[in-house]
Design a protein around this motif. Sequence first.
Motif, PDB file in Angstrom:
ATOM      1  N   TYR A 205      -7.410   6.507   4.153  1.00  0.00           N
ATOM      2  CA  TYR A 205      -6.398   6.774   5.179  1.00  0.00           C
ATOM      3  C   TYR A 205      -5.075   7.051   4.473  1.00  0.00           C
ATOM      4  O   TYR A 205      -4.633   6.283   3.629  1.00  0.00           O
ATOM      5  CB  TYR A 205      -6.245   5.572   6.114  1.00  0.00           C
ATOM      6  N   GLU A 206      -4.454   8.171   4.808  1.00  0.00           N
ATOM      7  CA  GLU A 206      -3.192   8.526   4.169  1.00  0.00           C
ATOM      8  C   GLU A 206      -2.140   8.814   5.228  1.00  0.00           C
ATOM      9  O   GLU A 206      -2.419   9.471   6.237  1.00  0.00           O
ATOM     10  CB  GLU A 206      -3.378   9.754   3.282  1.00  0.00           C
ATOM     11  N   GLU A 207      -0.937   8.308   4.985  1.00  0.00           N
ATOM     12  CA  GLU A 207       0.159   8.489   5.936  1.00  0.00           C
ATOM     13  C   GLU A 207       1.437   8.787   5.158  1.00  0.00           C
ATOM     14  O   GLU A 207       1.721   8.139   4.153  1.00  0.00           O
ATOM     15  CB  GLU A 207       0.342   7.215   6.762  1.00  0.00           C
ATOM     16  N   HIS A 208       2.207   9.742   5.643  1.00  0.00           N
ATOM     17  CA  HIS A 208       3.495  10.090   5.048  1.00  0.00           C
ATOM     18  C   HIS A 208       4.561   9.888   6.117  1.00  0.00           C
ATOM     19  O   HIS A 208       4.355  10.257   7.272  1.00  0.00           O
ATOM     20  CB  HIS A 208       3.537  11.558   4.605  1.00  0.00           C
ATOM     21  N   PHE A 209       5.696   9.311   5.730  1.00  0.00           N
ATOM     22  CA  PHE A 209       6.787   9.202   6.701  1.00  0.00           C
ATOM     23  C   PHE A 209       8.136   9.297   6.024  1.00  0.00           C
ATOM     24  O   PHE A 209       8.287   9.017   4.843  1.00  0.00           O
ATOM     25  CB  PHE A 209       6.681   7.909   7.519  1.00  0.00           C
TER      26      PHE A 209
ATOM     27  N   THR B  31       4.717   7.162   1.154  1.00  0.00           N
ATOM     28  CA  THR B  31       3.337   7.578   1.361  1.00  0.00           C
ATOM     29  C   THR B  31       2.468   6.335   1.274  1.00  0.00           C
ATOM     30  O   THR B  31       2.628   5.523   0.359  1.00  0.00           O
ATOM     31  CB  THR B  31       2.895   8.585   0.278  1.00  0.00           C
ATOM     32  N   SER B  32       1.576   6.191   2.231  1.00  0.00           N
ATOM     33  CA  SER B  32       0.683   5.042   2.271  1.00  0.00           C
ATOM     34  C   SER B  32      -0.751   5.545   2.157  1.00  0.00           C
ATOM     35  O   SER B  32      -1.129   6.505   2.827  1.00  0.00           O
ATOM     36  CB  SER B  32       0.884   4.303   3.599  1.00  0.00           C
ATOM     37  N   ASN B  33      -1.542   4.921   1.293  1.00  0.00           N
ATOM     38  CA  ASN B  33      -2.920   5.342   1.096  1.00  0.00           C
ATOM     39  C   ASN B  33      -3.790   4.102   1.005  1.00  0.00           C
ATOM     40  O   ASN B  33      -3.623   3.269   0.116  1.00  0.00           O
ATOM     41  CB  ASN B  33      -3.037   6.175  -0.193  1.00  0.00           C
ATOM     42  N   TYR B  34      -4.740   3.967   1.966  1.00  0.00           N
ATOM     43  CA  TYR B  34      -5.606   2.797   1.999  1.00  0.00           C
ATOM     44  C   TYR B  34      -7.008   3.213   2.418  1.00  0.00           C
ATOM     45  O   TYR B  34      -7.233   3.633   3.558  1.00  0.00           O
ATOM     46  CB  TYR B  34      -5.042   1.760   2.969  1.00  0.00           C
TER      47      TYR B  34
ATOM     48  N   TYR C 187       0.811  -1.213   0.000  1.00  0.00           N
ATOM     49  CA  TYR C 187       0.000   0.000   0.000  1.00  0.00           C
ATOM     50  C   TYR C 187       0.848   1.269   0.000  1.00  0.00           C
ATOM     51  O   TYR C 187       0.324   2.365  -0.019  1.00  0.00           O
ATOM     52  CB  TYR C 187      -0.920   0.025   1.233  1.00  0.00           C
ATOM     53  N   MET C 188       2.164   1.112   0.048  1.00  0.00           N
ATOM     54  CA  MET C 188       3.057   2.269   0.117  1.00  0.00           C
ATOM     55  C   MET C 188       3.666   2.592  -1.239  1.00  0.00           C
ATOM     56  O   MET C 188       3.950   1.698  -2.023  1.00  0.00           O
ATOM     57  CB  MET C 188       4.219   2.000   1.083  1.00  0.00           C
TER      58      MET C 188
END
Length: 131
Positions: free
Chosen positions: A84-88, A78-81, A38-39
């Motif tokens: 839901y989105e997450e950046h690290f 970046t993860s998007n599912y 997912y990343m």
Amino acid sequence: LNKGAITFNANINNTILLPYHMTAELSFNYRASEQYGYMVVQPNWMLNAGLQKHFMDKKFYLKLNVQDIFFTGYPGATSNYKGYEEHFIAKRETRVGTLTLSYNFGTEKFNSIRRRSGAEEEKSRAGNSGV
């Protein structure tokens, strides 16, 4: 998860002969963006450099090396599912310098030893017995 994409890595290494028994080494590593589950992993790159000098008929080597000179080799994604989105960014200590002193024990000429197996010994005995 059906988001396959083409990616690539590139490595370039150069060794430059310098006067006074010295060599310089320069390497560049690039990792393109890639889909990982997912990343989406962001691209990163590193530039590394080294300088080496040998002494006393190549018995001693002194080498200075710096890895990731511009501090750009850390990963980010970046993860998007399902909304839901997450950046690290994982900032690690990728910039490292080393100073190495090496000594070459022994001679530069290596005498190879021929090893004989049991079968070879039997063949030589059979051949010497006149059969």
